[in-house]
Scaffold this motif. Structure first.
Motif, PDB file in Angstrom:
ATOM      1  N   GLU A   1       0.992  -1.224   0.070  1.00  0.00           N
ATOM      2  CA  GLU A   1      -0.052   0.065  -0.016  1.00  0.00           C
ATOM      3  C   GLU A   1       0.963   1.252   0.039  1.00  0.00           C
ATOM      4  OE1 GLU A   1      -3.911   1.548   2.507  1.00  0.00           O
ATOM      5  OE2 GLU A   1      -3.316  -0.809   2.033  1.00  0.00           O
ATOM      6  N   ILE A   2       0.804   1.991  -0.974  1.00  0.00           N
ATOM      7  CA  ILE A   2       1.787   3.066  -1.351  1.00  0.00           C
ATOM      8  C   ILE A   2       1.122   4.308  -0.758  1.00  0.00           C
ATOM      9  CG2 ILE A   2       3.237   4.555  -2.999  1.00  0.00           C
ATOM     10  CD1 ILE A   2       3.255   2.063  -4.707  1.00  0.00           C
ATOM     11  N   GLN A   3       2.091   4.995   0.189  1.00  0.00           N
ATOM     12  CA  GLN A   3       1.453   6.329   0.798  1.00  0.00           C
ATOM     13  C   GLN A   3       2.270   7.395  -0.010  1.00  0.00           C
ATOM     14  OE1 GLN A   3      -0.237   7.199   4.074  1.00  0.00           O
ATOM     15  NE2 GLN A   3       0.301   9.290   3.513  1.00  0.00           N
ATOM     16  N   MET A   4       1.542   8.317  -0.719  1.00  0.00           N
ATOM     17  CA  MET A   4       2.372   9.055  -1.675  1.00  0.00           C
ATOM     18  C   MET A   4       3.131  10.250  -0.562  1.00  0.00           C
ATOM     19  SD  MET A   4       1.477   8.995  -4.807  1.00  0.00           S
ATOM     20  CE  MET A   4       1.069  10.438  -5.628  1.00  0.00           C
ATOM     21  N   LEU A   5       4.218  10.638  -1.103  1.00  0.00           N
ATOM     22  CA  LEU A   5       5.041  11.530  -0.266  1.00  0.00           C
ATOM     23  C   LEU A   5       5.292  12.998  -1.066  1.00  0.00           C
ATOM     24  CD1 LEU A   5       6.662  11.996   2.415  1.00  0.00           C
ATOM     25  CD2 LEU A   5       8.499  11.211   1.085  1.00  0.00           C
ATOM     26  N   PRO A   6       4.745  14.026  -0.619  1.00  0.00           N
ATOM     27  CA  PRO A   6       4.912  15.323  -1.311  1.00  0.00           C
ATOM     28  C   PRO A   6       6.379  15.726  -1.671  1.00  0.00           C
ATOM     29  CG  PRO A   6       3.503  15.623   0.648  1.00  0.00           C
ATOM     30  CD  PRO A   6       4.163  14.253   0.858  1.00  0.00           C
ATOM     31  N   PHE A   7       6.450  16.430  -2.513  1.00  0.00           N
ATOM     32  CA  PHE A   7       7.769  16.965  -3.051  1.00  0.00           C
ATOM     33  C   PHE A   7       8.798  15.887  -3.641  1.00  0.00           C
ATOM     34  CE2 PHE A   7       6.269  19.368   0.367  1.00  0.00           C
ATOM     35  CZ  PHE A   7       5.937  20.700  -0.241  1.00  0.00           C
ATOM     36  N   ALA A   8       8.269  14.684  -3.620  1.00  0.00           N
ATOM     37  CA  ALA A   8       9.384  13.657  -3.861  1.00  0.00           C
ATOM     38  C   ALA A   8       9.328  13.368  -5.452  1.00  0.00           C
ATOM     39  CB  ALA A   8       8.544  12.205  -3.543  1.00  0.00           C
ATOM     40  N   ALA A   9      10.802  13.111  -5.676  1.00  0.00           N
ATOM     41  CA  ALA A   9      11.210  12.906  -7.088  1.00  0.00           C
ATOM     42  C   ALA A   9      10.571  11.774  -7.807  1.00  0.00           C
ATOM     43  CB  ALA A   9      12.704  12.752  -7.328  1.00  0.00           C
ATOM     44  N   GLU A  10      10.486  11.602  -9.012  1.00  0.00           N
ATOM     45  CA  GLU A  10       9.842  10.557  -9.723  1.00  0.00           C
ATOM     46  C   GLU A  10      10.044   9.163  -9.016  1.00  0.00           C
ATOM     47  OE1 GLU A  10       9.788  11.045 -13.887  1.00  0.00           O
ATOM     48  OE2 GLU A  10       8.138  10.034 -14.337  1.00  0.00           O
ATOM     49  N   TYR A  11      11.227   8.916  -9.009  1.00  0.00           N
ATOM     50  CA  TYR A  11      11.700   7.540  -8.570  1.00  0.00           C
ATOM     51  C   TYR A  11      11.288   7.361  -7.265  1.00  0.00           C
ATOM     52  CZ  TYR A  11      15.727   9.537  -5.829  1.00  0.00           C
ATOM     53  OH  TYR A  11      16.073  10.220  -4.897  1.00  0.00           O
ATOM     54  N   LEU A  12      11.064   8.200  -6.252  1.00  0.00           N
ATOM     55  CA  LEU A  12      10.390   7.899  -5.245  1.00  0.00           C
ATOM     56  C   LEU A  12       8.914   7.728  -5.160  1.00  0.00           C
ATOM     57  CD1 LEU A  12      11.052   7.290  -1.989  1.00  0.00           C
ATOM     58  CD2 LEU A  12      10.947   9.870  -1.558  1.00  0.00           C
ATOM     59  N   LEU A  13       8.633   6.427  -5.076  1.00  0.00           N
ATOM     60  CA  LEU A  13       7.155   6.316  -5.340  1.00  0.00           C
ATOM     61  C   LEU A  13       6.406   6.578  -4.176  1.00  0.00           C
ATOM     62  CD1 LEU A  13       7.317   2.906  -7.180  1.00  0.00           C
ATOM     63  CD2 LEU A  13       7.066   5.068  -8.210  1.00  0.00           C
ATOM     64  N   GLY A  14       6.995   6.562  -2.948  1.00  0.00           N
ATOM     65  CA  GLY A  14       6.149   6.835  -1.743  1.00  0.00           C
ATOM     66  C   GLY A  14       6.805   6.026  -0.607  1.00  0.00           C
ATOM     67  N   LEU A  15       5.852   5.789   0.502  1.00  0.00           N
ATOM     68  CA  LEU A  15       6.266   5.109   1.576  1.00  0.00           C
ATOM     69  C   LEU A  15       5.326   3.958   1.701  1.00  0.00           C
ATOM     70  CD1 LEU A  15       6.646   8.172   3.966  1.00  0.00           C
ATOM     71  CD2 LEU A  15       8.381   7.309   2.897  1.00  0.00           C
ATOM     72  N   CYS A  16       5.792   2.955   2.601  1.00  0.00           N
ATOM     73  CA  CYS A  16       4.855   1.888   3.081  1.00  0.00           C
ATOM     74  C   CYS A  16       5.260   1.572   4.230  1.00  0.00           C
ATOM     75  CB  CYS A  16       4.858   0.905   1.957  1.00  0.00           C
ATOM     76  SG  CYS A  16       6.322  -0.222   1.983  1.00  0.00           S
ATOM     77  N   ALA A  17       4.357   0.923   4.948  1.00  0.00           N
ATOM     78  CA  ALA A  17       4.502   0.326   6.291  1.00  0.00           C
ATOM     79  C   ALA A  17       4.956  -1.060   6.261  1.00  0.00           C
ATOM     80  CB  ALA A  17       3.305   0.518   7.331  1.00  0.00           C
ATOM     81  N   TRP A  18       6.067  -1.345   6.812  1.00  0.00           N
ATOM     82  CA  TRP A  18       6.346  -2.972   6.843  1.00  0.00           C
ATOM     83  C   TRP A  18       7.003  -3.180   8.127  1.00  0.00           C
ATOM     84  CZ3 TRP A  18      11.436  -5.211   7.582  1.00  0.00           C
ATOM     85  CH2 TRP A  18      11.352  -6.426   7.418  1.00  0.00           C
ATOM     86  N   ARG A  19       6.249  -4.115   8.668  1.00  0.00           N
ATOM     87  CA  ARG A  19       6.550  -4.510  10.194  1.00  0.00           C
ATOM     88  C   ARG A  19       6.877  -3.224  11.189  1.00  0.00           C
ATOM     89  NH1 ARG A  19      10.845  -9.423   8.911  1.00  0.00           N
ATOM     90  NH2 ARG A  19       9.804 -10.319   7.493  1.00  0.00           N
ATOM     91  N   GLU A  20       5.778  -2.470  10.892  1.00  0.00           N
ATOM     92  CA  GLU A  20       5.915  -1.144  11.985  1.00  0.00           C
ATOM     93  C   GLU A  20       6.893  -0.043  11.783  1.00  0.00           C
ATOM     94  OE1 GLU A  20       3.140  -0.525  14.450  1.00  0.00           O
ATOM     95  OE2 GLU A  20       2.304  -1.969  13.244  1.00  0.00           O
TER      96      GLU A  20
END
Lengths: 265, 152
Positions: free
Chosen positions: B28-47
């Motif tokens: 589940e990708i959480q979008m991150l503002p101001f990120a470059a194209e290659y940084l798709l976002g963030l995800c939670a993995w084992r907290e």
């Protein structure tokens, strides 16, 4: 436990601690509030580094105060109110600096990542992003509610002033004509760019074109992969100028010439 | 790697098995503002909060037109910036579903980015090595360097 209000602005979801929210108002602000000249930020535009065109109908004004910082924040939607564990972490690398500044704390709650907004950083970050970025014109603050009724009329106006987009041979949209004209008019010569940087920027811009990524945002200097620009003290403006010039050439090479049209060299 | 061929060779990412914590079919990708194209976002993995990186975009390569199913590989590395403490950094790499586990290839030779036909924009500081054989170009990404690149 912290009580946090989950809000949505464009594609982004973030949390604002309840203690910083003084009030919520759906749709409009009272005209006397607007006259007080308090900054009104449009969350979606701020996070996408854009000027605010027109807020979404159903947006919500949040009155925010942290220390000396006081402003209104227009969000697309208030999603929920949740309680977060006190334990937080920081954004991992390679998160962008502006994101780290706006969201110094991040929490994970039931496998959901909550970016915690520091309201004290909104004004400094908006100033760094550029003039009027993320700021909402006061005229929209009293019109958001009536936007639905006037939608048809507004759309007509938008259509009449919007620059016509051109189609390429592949049927993909090219940059609007207005943007092209602006580039052509800009005769100012930038500082010189070294060969390595030039080749890198050119290769990247052409690759973006090949993939049909031709919007202003997709051809922004900020999207260049790291390492392409190794030359020191080269401003974003110069790099953007270079990208614009290369993209202009790319457009010219894929747009068929009309019969009888000649280009002087 | 879901990228187009370079000089007739398919780009292949090489990661050591010990670097890989998990391969996920979806995140589940959480979008991150101001990120470059290659940084798709963030995800939670084992907290933990992990960045999701698209290396095809990072290295300025052209993604393949073929529709491939993506996989998300959780990889770890040692933070080079911390000299006193051994800090583990993790991230998620978006890759193609064509993942092979095996011995490291020996019948290949080391090449420079220019010899491999990589774009001028390809930054050698983000790789630990490039090797090629008849049909493949092997790329050893330097995950720590990539994570410490500025994504703005």
């Amino acid at each position: 436990m912290k009580k946090v209000c989950l809000v949505k602005g464009g594609n982004f979801v973030l949390g604002i601690e309840d203690c910083y929210i003084l009030s919520r108002q759906n749709g409009t602000l009272a005209p006397e509030t607007v006259k007080k000249k308090i900054n009104i930020f449009h969350l979606s535009s701020l996070l996408s580094c854009k000027h605010c065109d027109r807020p979404e109908p159903g947006s919500v004004f949040l009155q925010i105060k942290k220390g000396k910082s006081s402003f209104f924040l227009l969000v697309d939607q208030v999603i929920d109110e949740i309680e977060l564990p006190a334990e937080t972490t920081r954004l991992p690398p390679p998160s962008p600096e502006f994101a780290q500044q706006l969201f110094p704390k991040v929490a994970v709650c039931m496998n959901l990542i909550v970016l915690l907004l520091d309201p004290g950083q909104i004004i400094p970050v908006a100033k760094k992003l550029g003039p009027k970025i993320g700021l909402l014109s006061p005229k929209y603050c009293v019109q958001v509610q009536v936007h639905k009724e006037t939608n048809k009329q507004a759309n007509k106006q938008v259509l009449s002033v919007a620059p016509a987009a051109t189609m390429t041979e592949n049927g993909k949209k090219a940059k609007p004509v207005a943007v092209r004209k602006k580039i052509k008019k800009d005769k100012k010569r930038p500082k010189s760019v070294d060969e390595e940087t030039f080749k890198g920027v050119m290769a990247w811009t052409i690759a973006q074109f090949k993939q049909g990524k031709v919007s202003e945002e997709q051809l922004s200097a900020k999207r260049l992969p790291p390492g392409v620009v190794q030359q020191e003290e080269l401003s974003d403006t110069v790099i953007q100028y270079l990208i614009d010039q290369i993209s202009l050439r790319c457009q010219e090479s894929i747009t068929p010439h009309r019969p009888g049209e000649h280009h002087g060299r | 790697m879901p990228a187009e061929q370079i000089q007739g060779k398919s780009p292949v990412l090489l990661l050591t098995a010990s670097q890989i914590d998990e391969v996920l079919a979806d995140v589940e990708i959480q979008m991150l503002p101001f990120a470059a194209e290659y940084l798709l976002g963030l995800c939670a993995w084992r907290e933990n909060v992990l960045p999701i990186i698209d290396l095809v975009s990072f290295f300025g390569m052209i993604p393949t037109q073929k529709k491939e199913d993506a996989r998300y590989v959780v990889v770890r590395t040692v933070d080079k910036n911390k000299k006193d403490v051994r800090m583990i950094l993790r991230c998620v790499l978006k890759v193609s579903d064509h993942i092979i586990s095996g011995e490291s290839p020996t019948d290949c030779k080391a090449v420079l980015p220019k010899q491999a036909g990589l774009q001028a924009g390809f930054a050698p500081i983000f790789v630990r090595g490039l090797f090629q054989r008849e049909k493949e170009l092997f790329i050893l990404p330097d995950i720590a360097a990539i994570l410490h690149s500025n994504s703005t």
